[in-house]
Design an enzyme around this catalytic site. Structure first.
Site, PDB file in Angstrom:
ATOM      1  N   TYR A  58     -39.777-103.155  51.380  1.00 23.67           N
ATOM      2  CA  TYR A  58     -40.646-102.690  50.306  1.00 23.67           C
ATOM      3  C   TYR A  58     -40.086-103.136  48.954  1.00 23.67           C
ATOM      4  CZ  TYR A  58     -42.072 -99.613  54.146  1.00 23.67           C
ATOM      5  OH  TYR A  58     -42.474 -99.102  55.370  1.00 23.67           O
ATOM      6  N   PRO A 205     -51.197 -92.908  58.382  1.00 17.81           N
ATOM      7  CA  PRO A 205     -51.644 -91.687  59.060  1.00 17.81           C
ATOM      8  C   PRO A 205     -53.051 -91.232  58.692  1.00 17.81           C
ATOM      9  CG  PRO A 205     -50.151 -91.136  57.280  1.00 17.81           C
ATOM     10  CD  PRO A 205     -50.138 -92.639  57.390  1.00 17.81           C
TER      11      PRO A 205
END
Length: 283
Positions: A58, A205
Site C-alpha cells: 500500500y 467486505p
C-alpha cells in the site's frame, strides 16, 4: 442475533471484531489532503477500532509510515497488522512475489522501521510465492517469530489446502481473503478457519460498496434502520465468530457508518434472508 464483539487472534491477542483497512490512506503533497488522511486513522481509534490492517504494497511503505505519523506512540490495545511478500517492479502489474526467506527478513526489518515498532503482533504473508516452497516461506516467518520480531503469523489469498500446508509448519493466526455477502468463493477457507480457530479477515467486505443495489439487502436495511453497508457488515459478524471485517475508507463519514454496524442487530429471519442472496451474483 447477538454476535461476539471481540476475537482473540492466535488465541490471546484480543481485538474488537470490526477493524479498519488502511489501504487507501496515503501521504499527500497537498497538506489539506494529508491532514485529512491522518484524521481518518485517528478517528478510527477514537471510535474503538483496535485492529488496523496495512501492508508494504500500500504505497510501498507510505501507508505504514502514515499510520505511524498519525498514531505513534500507539495505544496499548491497538494492533497494527501488516503484510510482506511483495516487492515493487516496473513491469506487469507493478509488483512481484518476494517470498525468498532472506528477502522476507529484510522486509520485516523495513516494516518495523516504518511502523516504529520493535515487534509486529500480526504479520501476514501478502501472497504465497509460487517459486518458493510454502514451508520455506512460512518457516522464515516462524523463525522471525521465535526471534521476537513477530508475534503471530497470517496468510492472505490462500486456499484451504495451502492453509493446511502452512499449518503443518507453524501456527497460523489469521487468513485474509476476499469475501463478502455477494462473493463467497472462499467459503471452504472460512470453514477451515472456523475449525482451527483462525481469524478470517475478509477484504472487500462490503462488496465494493454495491450492496445497496440488491433489493433484499436494501429491504433489510430499511427494516433495521441501517444502511446497506452496515447490514452486510452485520451479516459478516453474524455469519461466523472468527470473521473480523476490515472495511476501508478515506472518509470519516463512511468510517463512522462502517463502525456503526456494530450496533446493528439482525433478526434470525433477516439473517436467513440475507444468507439466501446468491453468492454468484457479484456486483
Amino acid at each position: 442475533m447477538t454476535a461476539p464483539t471481540t476475537f482473540r487472534i492466535g488465541g490471546d491477542l484480543e481485538v474488537r471484531r470490526l477493524g479498519f483497512g488502511a489501504m487507501r490512506l496515503r501521504p499527500d503533497p497537498d497538506e489539506k489532503a494529508h491532514v485529512a488522511h491522518l484524521a481518518v486513522a485517528r478517528r478510527a481509534v477514537e471510535l474503538g477500532v483496535t485492529l488496523i490492517d496495512t501492508a508494504h504494497l500500500y504505497g510501498w511503505g507510505a501507508n505504514e509510515e502514515l499510520l505511524a505519523e498519525a498514531l505513534h506512540p500507539y495505544p496499548d490495545d491497538l494492533v497494527i497488522a501488516t503484510k510482506v511478500g511483495i516487492r515493487h517492479t516496473t513491469a506487469g502489474e507493478g509488483w512481484r512475489h518476494a517470498g525468498d526467506p532472506a528477502d522476507l527478513r529484510v522486509q520485516v526489518d523495513e516494516a518495523l522501521r516504518r511502523l516504529r515498532l520493535d515487534r509486529i503482533e500480526l504479520l501476514q504473508l501478502h501472497r504465497l510465492d509460487p517459486a518458493v516452497p510454502i514451508p520455506d516461506q512460512v518457516g522464515a516467518l516462524r523463525d522471525l517469530r521465535d526471534e521476537g520480531k513477530v508475534g503471530r503469523i497470517g496468510l492472505s489469498e490462500v486456499t484451504a489446502a495451502e492453509l493446511a500446508q502452512a499449518q503443518a509448519v507453524v501456527e497460523i493466526a489469521s487468513v485474509q481473503n476476499r469475501y463478502n455477502l455477494l462473493d463467497r468463493e472462499y467459503e471452504p477457507v472460512l470453514k477451515a478457519c472456523e475449525a482451527a480457530g483462525v481469524a478470517f479477515l475478509p477484504w472487500r467486505p462490503v462488496a465494493a460498496g454495491q450492496s445497496g443495489a440488491r433489493a433484499e439487502i436494501a429491504a433489510v436495511a430499511k427494516e433495521a434502520d441501517a444502511t446497506p453497508t452496515q447490514v452486510v457488515l452485520a451479516w459478516l459478524l453474524a455469519h461466523s465468530p472468527v470473521i473480523v471485517p476490515i472495511p476501508g475508507t478515506t472518509s470519516i463519514v463512511h468510517l463512522e457508518e462502517n463502525v456503526g454496524a456494530n450496533a446493528v442487530r439482525l433478526t434470525q429471519e433477516q439473517y436467513d434472508r440475507l444468507n439466501r442472496v446468491a453468492a454468484t451474483e457479484t456486483p
